[in-house]
Design an enzyme around this catalytic site. Structure first.
Site, PDB file in Angstrom:
ATOM      1  N   GLY A  13     -43.108   9.041  49.647  1.00  0.00           N
ATOM      2  CA  GLY A  13     -41.855   9.526  49.081  1.00  0.00           C
ATOM      3  C   GLY A  13     -41.041  10.422  49.998  1.00  0.00           C
ATOM      4  O   GLY A  13     -40.249  11.234  49.520  1.00  0.00           O
ATOM      5  N   ASN A  15     -38.564   9.543  51.915  1.00  0.00           N
ATOM      6  CA  ASN A  15     -37.148   9.205  51.742  1.00  0.00           C
ATOM      7  C   ASN A  15     -36.619   9.732  50.406  1.00  0.00           C
ATOM      8  O   ASN A  15     -35.473  10.190  50.322  1.00  0.00           O
ATOM      9  CB  ASN A  15     -36.945   7.698  51.854  1.00  0.00           C
ATOM     10  CG  ASN A  15     -37.187   7.196  53.263  1.00  0.00           C
ATOM     11  OD1 ASN A  15     -36.706   7.766  54.225  1.00  0.00           O
ATOM     12  ND2 ASN A  15     -37.956   6.122  53.390  1.00  0.00           N
ATOM     13  N   MET A  94     -43.408  -1.154  46.825  1.00  0.00           N
ATOM     14  CA  MET A  94     -44.201  -2.275  47.331  1.00  0.00           C
ATOM     15  C   MET A  94     -44.508  -3.275  46.214  1.00  0.00           C
ATOM     16  O   MET A  94     -45.650  -3.465  45.789  1.00  0.00           O
ATOM     17  CB  MET A  94     -45.501  -1.744  47.961  1.00  0.00           C
ATOM     18  CG  MET A  94     -45.275  -0.751  49.089  1.00  0.00           C
ATOM     19  SD  MET A  94     -44.224  -1.399  50.412  1.00  0.00           S
ATOM     20  CE  MET A  94     -45.334  -2.603  51.131  1.00  0.00           C
ATOM     21  N   ILE A  96     -42.485  -7.069  45.049  1.00  0.00           N
ATOM     22  CA  ILE A  96     -41.334  -7.958  45.156  1.00  0.00           C
ATOM     23  C   ILE A  96     -40.873  -8.329  43.750  1.00  0.00           C
ATOM     24  O   ILE A  96     -41.620  -8.918  42.975  1.00  0.00           O
ATOM     25  CB  ILE A  96     -41.689  -9.220  45.955  1.00  0.00           C
ATOM     26  CG1 ILE A  96     -42.087  -8.848  47.387  1.00  0.00           C
ATOM     27  CG2 ILE A  96     -40.506 -10.184  45.981  1.00  0.00           C
ATOM     28  CD1 ILE A  96     -42.653 -10.001  48.182  1.00  0.00           C
ATOM     29  N   HIS A 114     -34.641  -1.017  53.804  1.00  0.00           N
ATOM     30  CA  HIS A 114     -35.573  -1.873  54.549  1.00  0.00           C
ATOM     31  C   HIS A 114     -35.545  -1.489  56.028  1.00  0.00           C
ATOM     32  O   HIS A 114     -34.465  -1.375  56.616  1.00  0.00           O
ATOM     33  CB  HIS A 114     -35.192  -3.343  54.395  1.00  0.00           C
ATOM     34  CG  HIS A 114     -36.120  -4.274  55.098  1.00  0.00           C
ATOM     35  ND1 HIS A 114     -37.460  -4.375  54.771  1.00  0.00           N
ATOM     36  CD2 HIS A 114     -35.924  -5.126  56.140  1.00  0.00           C
ATOM     37  CE1 HIS A 114     -38.031  -5.259  55.566  1.00  0.00           C
ATOM     38  NE2 HIS A 114     -37.133  -5.729  56.410  1.00  0.00           N
TER      39      HIS A 114
END
Length: 203
Positions: A13, A15, A94, A96, A114
């Site tokens: 975490g 970011n 994580m 999709i 990304h």
């Protein structure tokens, strides 16, 4: 008008912390309504709780769902039931998303950070793939990057909001490159959020 967001994380975490800090020093006009994690021990959950941000732990446990589509449907429903928000921001999430999650929200609701440039190194190990590629194919202009993009069904292929170029040096170790990308991706993240705030305010 303050932009209300939900942040999805699966790990440390860092970011998320940058966004929290920029909101705290009033250089980012956002409010984090909820932090969602699919990993119980993700330190990002601790970061959120320390800053008084509500959290949701929602793991994908296969035996509890018929498939990933069912999990995504229930995740989308749960998030929408907790709070109102403008955007979902995926920061190291994580998992999709299937179309069942994406289509539960209006177009251009879900953002993803990304660690690669558009069309390069999609997937979960973008930094490692970039490092391997340039070690095997050295050239004078070795460049990777990071981007913020809208999420669509195709992995890391949605419309780009902002990018940043990041050099790759012949002397780099994988850890060198990883640290450089992780430093610069925070810059493109904040730039993208500021850009979207201004764009939707005046459009």
């Amino acid at each position: 008008m303050t932009n209300k967001i939900v942040v999805f994380i699966s790990g440390n975490g860092s970011n998320l912390q940058r966004v929290i800090d920029k909101i705290a020093d009033k250089t980012l006009d956002y409010k984090i309504m909820l932090v969602v994690s699919n990993k119980k021990n993700a330190y990002g959950i601790t970061r959120a709780m320390t800053n008084g941000i509500p959290t949701l732990y929602f793991p994908y446990i296969r035996k509890n769902y018929k498939n990933r589509e069912e999990y995504d449907e229930k995740l989308a429903h749960r998030v929408k039931s907790i709070c109102k928000f403008k955007w979902i921001v995926c920061l190291g999430w994580m998992h999709i998303f299937t179309n069942n999650f994406i289509k539960a929200f209006p177009e251009k609701t879900i953002l993803n950070l990304h660690p690669a440039l558009p069309g390069q190194f999609p997937g979960s190990d973008a930094i490692g793939e970039a490092y391997k590629y340039y070690k095997e194919n050295p050239c004078l202009d070795m460049m990777t990057g990071a981007m913020v993009h809208w999420v669509i069904a195709e992995i890391d292929a949605g419309e780009v909001v902002k990018t940043i170029d990041i050099p790759v040096f012949t002397c780099d170790t994988l850890e060198d490159l990883r640290k450089r990308v992780q430093f610069h991706e925070k810059i493109v993240l904040i730039n993208a959020l500021r850009f979207l705030s201004n764009r939707f305010l005046y459009s």
